[in-house]
Enzyme design. Structure first.
Site, PDB file in Angstrom:
ATOM      1  N   GLU A 183      -4.736  -4.667  10.661  1.00 49.20           N
ATOM      2  CA  GLU A 183      -3.814  -3.563  11.032  1.00 49.20           C
ATOM      3  C   GLU A 183      -4.162  -2.788  12.234  1.00 49.20           C
ATOM      4  O   GLU A 183      -4.890  -2.009  12.289  1.00 49.20           O
ATOM      5  CB  GLU A 183      -3.782  -2.655   9.836  1.00 49.20           C
ATOM      6  CG  GLU A 183      -3.621  -3.390   8.640  1.00 49.20           C
ATOM      7  CD  GLU A 183      -3.102  -2.107   7.428  1.00 49.20           C
ATOM      8  OE1 GLU A 183      -2.070  -2.451   7.028  1.00 49.20           O
ATOM      9  OE2 GLU A 183      -3.888  -1.324   7.379  1.00 49.20           O
ATOM     10  N   GLU A 197      -6.442   4.824   8.007  1.00 45.65           N
ATOM     11  CA  GLU A 197      -6.616   6.153   7.709  1.00 45.65           C
ATOM     12  C   GLU A 197      -7.861   6.853   7.090  1.00 45.65           C
ATOM     13  O   GLU A 197      -8.113   7.980   7.230  1.00 45.65           O
ATOM     14  CB  GLU A 197      -5.345   6.291   6.727  1.00 45.65           C
ATOM     15  CG  GLU A 197      -3.931   6.194   7.546  1.00 45.65           C
ATOM     16  CD  GLU A 197      -2.775   5.420   7.002  1.00 45.65           C
ATOM     17  OE1 GLU A 197      -3.061   5.274   5.473  1.00 45.65           O
ATOM     18  OE2 GLU A 197      -2.117   4.947   7.524  1.00 45.65           O
ATOM     19  N   LYS A 235      -0.022   4.413  -0.224  1.00 47.44           N
ATOM     20  CA  LYS A 235      -0.540   5.506   0.267  1.00 47.44           C
ATOM     21  C   LYS A 235      -0.377   6.564  -0.612  1.00 47.44           C
ATOM     22  O   LYS A 235      -0.251   6.362  -1.793  1.00 47.44           O
ATOM     23  CB  LYS A 235       0.043   5.660   1.806  1.00 47.44           C
ATOM     24  CG  LYS A 235      -0.257   4.409   2.646  1.00 47.44           C
ATOM     25  CD  LYS A 235       0.124   4.518   3.998  1.00 47.44           C
ATOM     26  CE  LYS A 235       0.065   3.258   4.735  1.00 47.44           C
ATOM     27  NZ  LYS A 235       0.093   3.443   6.105  1.00 47.44           N
ATOM     28  N   GLY A 240       2.893   2.703  10.711  1.00 45.56           N
ATOM     29  CA  GLY A 240       3.944   3.612  10.617  1.00 45.56           C
ATOM     30  C   GLY A 240       4.377   4.173  11.736  1.00 45.56           C
ATOM     31  O   GLY A 240       5.312   5.208  11.893  1.00 45.56           O
ATOM     32  N   ASN A 296       0.794  -1.145  -0.001  1.00 46.56           N
ATOM     33  CA  ASN A 296       0.046  -0.074   0.015  1.00 46.56           C
ATOM     34  C   ASN A 296       0.968   1.294   0.033  1.00 46.56           C
ATOM     35  O   ASN A 296       1.661   1.769   1.113  1.00 46.56           O
ATOM     36  CB  ASN A 296      -0.928  -0.210   1.188  1.00 46.56           C
ATOM     37  CG  ASN A 296      -1.927   1.201   1.387  1.00 46.56           C
ATOM     38  OD1 ASN A 296      -1.671   2.117   0.538  1.00 46.56           O
ATOM     39  ND2 ASN A 296      -2.470   1.343   2.457  1.00 46.56           N
ATOM     40  N   SER A 319       3.953  -1.547  10.452  1.00 43.96           N
ATOM     41  CA  SER A 319       5.410  -1.720  10.808  1.00 43.96           C
ATOM     42  C   SER A 319       5.885  -3.100  10.374  1.00 43.96           C
ATOM     43  O   SER A 319       6.665  -3.612  10.915  1.00 43.96           O
ATOM     44  CB  SER A 319       5.850  -1.508  11.998  1.00 43.96           C
ATOM     45  OG  SER A 319       5.264  -0.073  12.212  1.00 43.96           O
ATOM     46  N   HIS A 373      -9.459   1.362   5.456  1.00 41.02           N
ATOM     47  CA  HIS A 373      -8.232   1.365   5.828  1.00 41.02           C
ATOM     48  C   HIS A 373      -8.267   2.296   6.979  1.00 41.02           C
ATOM     49  O   HIS A 373      -8.954   3.426   7.010  1.00 41.02           O
ATOM     50  CB  HIS A 373      -6.974   2.035   4.830  1.00 41.02           C
ATOM     51  CG  HIS A 373      -5.891   1.807   5.444  1.00 41.02           C
ATOM     52  ND1 HIS A 373      -5.329   2.826   6.259  1.00 41.02           N
ATOM     53  CD2 HIS A 373      -4.754   1.139   5.125  1.00 41.02           C
ATOM     54  CE1 HIS A 373      -3.908   2.558   6.824  1.00 41.02           C
ATOM     55  NE2 HIS A 373      -3.583   1.502   5.909  1.00 41.02           N
TER      56      HIS A 373
HETATM   57  P1  13P Z   1       3.309   0.548   7.838  1.00 36.47           P
HETATM   58  O1  13P Z   1       3.747  -0.641   6.948  1.00 36.47           O
HETATM   59  O2  13P Z   1       4.081   1.874   7.152  1.00 36.47           O
HETATM   60  O3  13P Z   1       3.258   0.583   9.008  1.00 36.47           O
HETATM   61  O4  13P Z   1       1.781   0.752   7.077  1.00 36.47           O
HETATM   62  C1  13P Z   1       0.796  -0.272   7.203  1.00 36.47           C
HETATM   63  C2  13P Z   1      -0.324   0.106   6.373  1.00 36.47           C
HETATM   64  O5  13P Z   1      -1.110   0.979   6.855  1.00 36.47           O
HETATM   65  C3  13P Z   1      -0.620  -0.880   5.172  1.00 36.47           C
HETATM   66  O6  13P Z   1      -1.922  -0.658   4.515  1.00 36.47           O
END
Ligand code: 13P
Length: 253
Positions: free
Chosen positions: A170, A100, A11, A176, A9, A216, A98
């Site tokens: 997640e 976010e 983003k 992140g 992803n 992560s 997601h």
């Molecule tokens: P990170 O791997 O940067 O923690 O993000 C995970 C994520 O949100 C994948 O959709």
């Protein structure tokens, strides 16, 4: 056997040139290393780069996914992208729910359910994200939160539709932050999700649904996570922006 899936992803990262380089980097890595047959790689770039990515991928290196889709079918929804459009571009997967999007764009369980419906109606496979925030984990509510998200986002589906769905756990506190869930913490939730699926749709179907871990995940911790009985791969954020790391994670089964 369940499919192993590693999805990147990206983003809201990369210019067009950077995206082009990243896709080429992934293909170079895949030419060097032999990915196990049962591992499916998926790349989810920002929407403007979907066409470029599918052109390169040509279904042989990896499949392509979008990061978002409208909950509406078509019409006057300025700025939105429909499942019908993604279908017409031969996109295979789409991330939904997601954290976010739940956090910054008000994506509720009901919206997640509607987006899943749109995608399935157009032959795309939804990658549906669930996961608790830090306060919920600290209050010991993670099982209950994930149960609500799974039930409200997905349990209106028929068994046939459910077979097309990929679930990604997640934990929001791990996204992140560099703070990965321990294999035990992740396995507990993955097993919980699978038991919810088994209770609703039967064990046989539950055993077929791929459940990915995200948060992560990197080359140094992917192996121990993917070794867990109910973890079938990863949804990778930051580490998917480096071709070498992304493919190294996919080699971690
Ligand atoms: P990170 O791997 O940067 O923690 O993000 C995970 C994520 O949100 C994948 O959709």
């Amino acid at each position: 056997m369940r499919k192993h899936i590693v999805a990147g992803n990206w983003k809201m990262n990369c210019t067009f040139t950077e995206a082009d380089e990243l896709v080429n980097g992934i293909m170079e890595q895949l030419e060097e290393k032999e990915l196990p047959r049962e591992t499916q790689l998926i790349v989810c770039p920002p929407l403007p780069y979907l066409e470029m990515t599918t052109d390169y991928a040509n279904d042989s290196y990896f499949l392509v996914g979008a990061q978002n889709v409208s909950d509406q079918e078509r019409g006057a929804y300025t700025g939105e992208v429909s499942a019908e459009m993604l279908e017409s571009m031969e996109i295979d997967y789409c991330i939904v729910g997601h954290s976010e999007r739940r956090q910054y764009y008000g994506e509720t369980d009901a919206i997640v359910a509607a987006k899943v419906d749109r995608l399935l109606a157009h032959g795309l496979k939804p990658i549906v994200c669930v996961g608790e925030v830090l306060e919920e984990r600290e209050a010991g509510r993670q099982l209950e939160v994930v149960k609500r998200q799974v039930e409200q986002g997905l349990f209106h589906l028929t068994a046939e539709q459910m077979q097309e769905v990929v679930i990604a756990y997640e934990p929001v506190w791990a996204i992140g932050t560099g703070r990965t869930a321990t294999p035990e913490q992740a396995q507990e939730i993955h097993a919980h999700i699978r038991s919810l699926l088994a209770a609703k749709y039967g064990q046989a179907l539950a055993d077929e649904v791929s459940i990915l871990y995200g948060g992560s995940c990197k080359p140094s911790n992917a192996k121990e996570l993917f070794a867990c009985a109910d973890i079938d791969g990863g949804l990778i954020g930051g580490a998917s922006l480096k071709a070498e790391d992304f493919v190294a994670i996919a080699m971690s089964f």
